[in-house]
Scaffold this motif. Structure first.
Motif, mmCIF file in Angstrom:
data_model
loop_
_atom_site.group_PDB
_atom_site.id
_atom_site.type_symbol
_atom_site.label_atom_id
_atom_site.label_comp_id
_atom_site.label_asym_id
_atom_site.label_seq_id
_atom_site.Cartn_x
_atom_site.Cartn_y
_atom_site.Cartn_z
ATOM 1 N N ASP A 88 21.885 1.779 -5.588
ATOM 2 C CA ASP A 88 22.856 2.425 -5.114
ATOM 3 C C ASP A 88 22.575 3.812 -4.230
ATOM 4 O O ASP A 88 21.987 4.496 -4.588
ATOM 5 N N VAL A 89 23.133 3.790 -2.852
ATOM 6 C CA VAL A 89 22.780 4.755 -2.032
ATOM 7 C C VAL A 89 23.987 5.449 -1.461
ATOM 8 O O VAL A 89 25.118 4.798 -1.025
ATOM 9 N N THR A 90 23.778 6.837 -1.562
ATOM 10 C CA THR A 90 25.142 7.613 -1.103
ATOM 11 C C THR A 90 24.694 8.343 0.201
ATOM 12 O O THR A 90 23.357 8.917 0.382
ATOM 13 N N LEU A 91 25.505 7.976 1.093
ATOM 14 C CA LEU A 91 25.310 8.503 2.541
ATOM 15 C C LEU A 91 26.312 9.348 2.994
ATOM 16 O O LEU A 91 27.279 8.921 3.936
ATOM 17 N N PRO A 92 26.308 10.858 2.890
ATOM 18 C CA PRO A 92 27.340 11.551 3.356
ATOM 19 C C PRO A 92 26.884 12.016 4.874
ATOM 20 O O PRO A 92 25.848 12.635 5.033
ATOM 21 N N VAL A 93 27.787 11.606 5.679
ATOM 22 C CA VAL A 93 27.599 11.925 7.054
ATOM 23 C C VAL A 93 28.210 13.276 7.403
ATOM 24 O O VAL A 93 29.286 13.665 7.258
ATOM 25 N N HIS A 94 27.434 14.071 8.294
ATOM 26 C CA HIS A 94 27.908 15.492 8.831
ATOM 27 C C HIS A 94 27.078 15.756 10.282
ATOM 28 O O HIS A 94 26.227 15.086 10.383
ATOM 29 N N THR A 95 27.920 16.382 10.541
ATOM 30 C CA THR A 95 27.449 17.062 12.061
ATOM 31 C C THR A 95 27.049 18.592 11.647
ATOM 32 O O THR A 95 27.975 19.422 11.678
ATOM 33 N N LEU A 96 25.640 19.056 11.816
ATOM 34 C CA LEU A 96 25.466 20.519 11.594
ATOM 35 C C LEU A 96 24.960 21.006 12.632
ATOM 36 O O LEU A 96 23.760 20.725 13.441
ATOM 37 N N SER A 97 25.670 21.915 13.352
ATOM 38 C CA SER A 97 25.098 22.350 14.591
ATOM 39 C C SER A 97 24.761 21.601 15.573
ATOM 40 O O SER A 97 23.984 21.741 16.271
ATOM 41 N N GLY A 98 25.757 20.517 15.810
ATOM 42 C CA GLY A 98 25.408 19.497 16.891
ATOM 43 C C GLY A 98 24.344 18.506 16.446
ATOM 44 O O GLY A 98 24.101 17.568 17.066
ATOM 45 N N HIS A 99 23.647 18.621 15.377
ATOM 46 C CA HIS A 99 22.668 17.604 14.606
ATOM 47 C C HIS A 99 23.484 16.726 13.800
ATOM 48 O O HIS A 99 23.949 17.022 12.752
ATOM 49 N N PRO A 100 23.226 15.214 13.966
ATOM 50 C CA PRO A 100 23.822 14.410 12.927
ATOM 51 C C PRO A 100 22.994 14.452 11.806
ATOM 52 O O PRO A 100 21.747 14.171 11.715
ATOM 53 N N LEU A 101 23.630 14.465 10.596
ATOM 54 C CA LEU A 101 22.948 14.077 9.372
ATOM 55 C C LEU A 101 23.647 12.914 8.543
ATOM 56 O O LEU A 101 24.776 12.570 8.882
ATOM 57 N N PRO A 102 22.925 12.124 7.877
ATOM 58 C CA PRO A 102 21.482 12.453 7.699
ATOM 59 C C PRO A 102 20.463 11.748 8.559
ATOM 60 O O PRO A 102 20.988 11.002 9.266
ATOM 61 N N ALA A 103 19.142 12.015 8.251
ATOM 62 C CA ALA A 103 18.422 11.615 9.181
ATOM 63 C C ALA A 103 18.101 10.215 8.788
ATOM 64 O O ALA A 103 18.407 9.603 7.753
ATOM 65 N N ALA A 104 17.616 9.197 9.755
ATOM 66 C CA ALA A 104 17.486 7.836 9.348
ATOM 67 C C ALA A 104 16.462 7.578 8.355
ATOM 68 O O ALA A 104 15.476 8.306 8.511
ATOM 69 N N THR A 105 16.840 6.664 7.324
ATOM 70 C CA THR A 105 15.664 6.446 6.403
ATOM 71 C C THR A 105 15.661 4.956 6.193
ATOM 72 O O THR A 105 16.444 4.145 6.579
ATOM 73 N N THR A 106 14.391 4.407 5.907
ATOM 74 C CA THR A 106 14.182 3.120 5.592
ATOM 75 C C THR A 106 13.645 2.881 4.219
ATOM 76 O O THR A 106 12.768 3.664 3.750
ATOM 77 N N GLU A 107 14.345 1.933 3.468
ATOM 78 C CA GLU A 107 14.356 1.629 2.190
ATOM 79 C C GLU A 107 13.831 0.122 1.886
ATOM 80 O O GLU A 107 14.361 -0.529 2.211
ATOM 81 N N THR A 108 12.743 0.026 0.705
ATOM 82 C CA THR A 108 12.224 -1.277 0.478
ATOM 83 C C THR A 108 13.252 -1.669 -0.493
ATOM 84 O O THR A 108 13.602 -0.873 -1.562
ATOM 85 N N VAL A 109 13.867 -2.751 -0.375
ATOM 86 C CA VAL A 109 14.865 -3.333 -1.262
ATOM 87 C C VAL A 109 14.322 -4.927 -1.449
ATOM 88 O O VAL A 109 14.459 -5.619 -0.564
ATOM 89 N N ALA A 110 14.277 -5.471 -2.737
ATOM 90 C CA ALA A 110 13.838 -6.735 -2.931
ATOM 91 C C ALA A 110 15.100 -7.706 -2.701
ATOM 92 O O ALA A 110 16.108 -7.350 -2.974
ATOM 93 N N ALA A 111 14.610 -8.830 -1.955
ATOM 94 C CA ALA A 111 15.770 -9.721 -1.771
ATOM 95 C C ALA A 111 16.502 -10.132 -2.993
ATOM 96 O O ALA A 111 15.909 -10.448 -4.026
ATOM 97 N N GLY A 112 17.768 -10.529 -2.803
ATOM 98 C CA GLY A 112 18.500 -10.728 -4.250
ATOM 99 C C GLY A 112 19.010 -9.441 -4.974
ATOM 100 O O GLY A 112 19.919 -9.743 -5.553
ATOM 101 N N SER A 113 18.582 -8.296 -4.490
ATOM 102 C CA SER A 113 19.174 -7.219 -5.179
ATOM 103 C C SER A 113 20.704 -6.659 -4.842
ATOM 104 O O SER A 113 20.769 -6.890 -3.738
ATOM 105 N N PRO A 114 21.376 -6.246 -5.780
ATOM 106 C CA PRO A 114 22.724 -5.795 -5.272
ATOM 107 C C PRO A 114 22.639 -4.626 -4.862
ATOM 108 O O PRO A 114 21.981 -3.672 -5.477
ATOM 109 N N VAL A 115 23.438 -4.195 -3.809
ATOM 110 C CA VAL A 115 23.207 -3.009 -3.055
ATOM 111 C C VAL A 115 24.468 -2.584 -2.856
ATOM 112 O O VAL A 115 25.551 -3.142 -2.551
#
Length: 568
Positions: free
Chosen positions: A313-340
């Motif tokens: 379960d991943v929460t991703l609030p997108v925002h622009t702070l002083s011209g900078h986009p948030l959040p920063a790119a992240t990579t997460e390991t998720v096992a095949a077959g997992s509900p996302v």
């Protein structure tokens, strides 16, 4: 051609008509008759073309054409009659003044047409014609007509008086209700608002944050929890509050300064308390000086689970702070077959485009409400309006999956290379399985016409974002009774998008631009009303209080596009 495109074309031909007649008059005054004839012919064509666009806009709805029919059309008829009867420099310039006045009525006032604005248009045309006659009229008859001057002065005085007369004041609710009696809280949070510095893209950025971070801490609960959130203000001079965006809290907990509470000033605190009985994805933000406060970072996610979390379960609030986009790119390991489940939140003032590559997915919920019968999508983007939320669900494949926002990688399970710019966007009004509406009659029916115009009701004139020709606080309050079924028709005459947001209630979409919603019942609290759009939505008046109803491009709300809905 869409109504939004017609609005643009109409303005262009209006500019051409005004410029053409003025140019023809200037050429005639300079003795360049062939040029005057040529430019005058183009001006005539543009004038006739505006008649065509006016008819087309009237077909789309009276709201789009009212001032063009009641003010611009009579001015155009008089102008053409004068040019036909007494052609010459003064007549051509008179036609230009008429077209210019009509254009200014549309640009500076818009909807609704009023007697005061019509008189001001007549005053401007009469005064400009009188001055023109003084210099260009036939000798020796260049004395300004007293009748013309009298018409100009009378129209100016009468029009000004009507235009600046106070509108119906909005009802303000200063008697703040006490917090509801709910028993002991099961979850407590403390949020301290303060100026801070955060690191974004390897750079230090000045911000306002909750607990020294942007976004603020995520508030997570399970249905049945009683939440207690203590808001403290360390040093935000303009004050702060907490508005629970999309969450139908009791009115006393809604966090709107001068409506449901006083702003929390430096050194003060306020305690919010409500039951988490509405599962879904939401967010919180300050509603005190909200445009600046949210842009500076005073926001965070609110997630209420129906039961303990299973899967990813991943929460991703997108925002622009002083011209900078948030959040920063992240990579997460998720096992095949997992509900996302990806919980996407748009905290900015404008729409963002989200594209999930590498897997089929479903849109499980929009604005916290589950959709009925979502079907798998692939190669499809979703457009989330300001303040809106989409929950995307999928089963993790063995290969990487990646989420892009406006072409920027935000979250992934590995390296994904996909060109998503050309993907079509999902129309949520046609997605999912339909169901009969919960009611078919309406006790209250309101129409909100969104536009831009000159607001003359304050100490200083301002060019405001308006509703029905008025700007906050002069927009009349909408009155409902407990138990009413309410219908809103929301019309956008302007050339910019207005993401609409009603506090304390979710609305059911009935139609957009005359086409009924055919997908899953769509309960929203934030939706984009694009130029030329006409939305019909409905809701049940079941949450008493005084509620704000506004554009969630918060700069537009600050510039006047805000009103109140009040229970009688």
């Amino acid at each position: 051609m869409s109504t939004g495109s017609l609005i643009v074309v109409d303005l262009l031909v209006a500019v051409l008509a005004a410029a053409g007649w003025l140019g023809a008059g200037a050429a005639a005054a300079a003795g360049r008759r062939p040029v005057a004839l040529g430019v005058g012919a183009l001006a005539l064509l543009a004038t006739l073309a505006r008649g065509v666009t006016t008819v087309a806009l009237a077909h789309a709805g009276w709201w789009f054409a009212e001032e063009k029919i009641l003010i611009a059309a009579p001015l155009a008829v008089v102008a053409l009659a004068v040019v036909a009867v007494r052609p010459g420099p003064v007549a051509l310039l008179f036609a230009g003044y008429c077209q210019t006045a009509a254009l200014l009525v549309t640009v500076l006032h818009g909807y609704p047409a009023s007697t005061g604005v019509g008189l001001l248009a007549v005053a401007g045309v009469a005064a400009a014609t009188a001055v023109t006659w003084r210099f260009l009229g036939p000798r020796p008859h260049r004395r300004v007509s007293r009748a013309t001057l009298a018409v100009a002065v009378a129209a100016l005085v009468g029009g000004t008086g009507l235009a600046v007369s106070p509108g119906a004041p909005a009802s303000h609710h200063h008697s703040f209700a006490a917090e509801p009696a709910l028993g002991a809280p099961t979850k407590r949070f403390t949020l301290t608002a303060a100026m801070t510095t955060v690191r974004v893209d390897e750079r230090e950025v000045k911000a306002w944050g909750f607990n020294g971070q942007v976004p603020g801490p995520q508030i997570t609960a399970t249905v049945g929890d009683i939440l207690e959130v203590t808001l403290r203000n360390r040093d935000i001079k303009k004050g702060v509050t907490l508005h629970w965006h999309g969450y139908d809290v009791p009115n006393s907990q809604d966090g709107v300064p001068d409506v449901t509470q006083a702003a929390v000033l430096p050194g003060q605190e306020f305690v919010y308390k409500f039951r988490a009985d509405q599962a879904g994805t939401y967010w919180y933000h300050t509603h005190s000086v909200s445009d600046l406060g949210v842009r500076m970072g005073l926001y965070g996610a609110l997630v209420v689970h129906p039961a303990p979390i299973t899967g990813v379960d991943v929460t991703l609030p997108v925002h622009t702070l002083s011209g900078h986009p948030l959040p920063a790119a992240t990579t997460e390991t998720v096992a095949a077959g997992s509900p996302v489940r990806l919980r996407l939140i748009n905290t900015d003032n404008t729409t963002h485009r989200y594209a999930l590559a590498g897997t089929a997915f479903g849109v499980a919920a929009i604005d916290g409400s589950d959709l009925r019968g979502p079907t798998p999508l692939q190669g499809t983007a979703v457009l989330i309006p300001a303040g809106g939320r989409y929950d995307l669900t999928f089963t993790a494949p063995a290969t990487p999956v990646g989420l892009q926002v406006d072409g920027r990688a935000v979250w992934s399970t590995g390296e994904v290379s996909a060109a998503t710019a050309g993907w079509p966007a999902l129309d949520p009004l046609t997605y999912g399985a339909p169901a009969p509406p919960p009611w078919s009659h309406y006790d209250r029916d309101f129409t909100l016409v969104l536009d831009r115009g000159l607001d003359l009701h304050g100490l200083l004139p301002r060019y405001a974002h308006t509703v029905d020709g008025a700007a906050y606080p002069d927009i009349p309050t909408e009155i409902v009774h407990l138990g009413d079924t309410v219908k809103f028709t929301i019309v956008n005459r302007s050339m910019v998008v207005h993401p609409w947001h009603l506090h304390g209630h979710r609305v059911l979409v009935l139609s957009r631009n005359g086409k009924a919603a055919t997908g899953s019942p769509l309960w929203l609290d934030s939706f984009d009303v694009r130029p030329g759009d006409v939305w019909e939505v409905t809701f049940k008046a079941d949450n008493p209080g005084v509620w704000v109803n506004h554009c969630h491009n918060l700069a537009h709300a600050d510039a006047g596009m805000m009103l109140h809905l009040m229970y009688a």
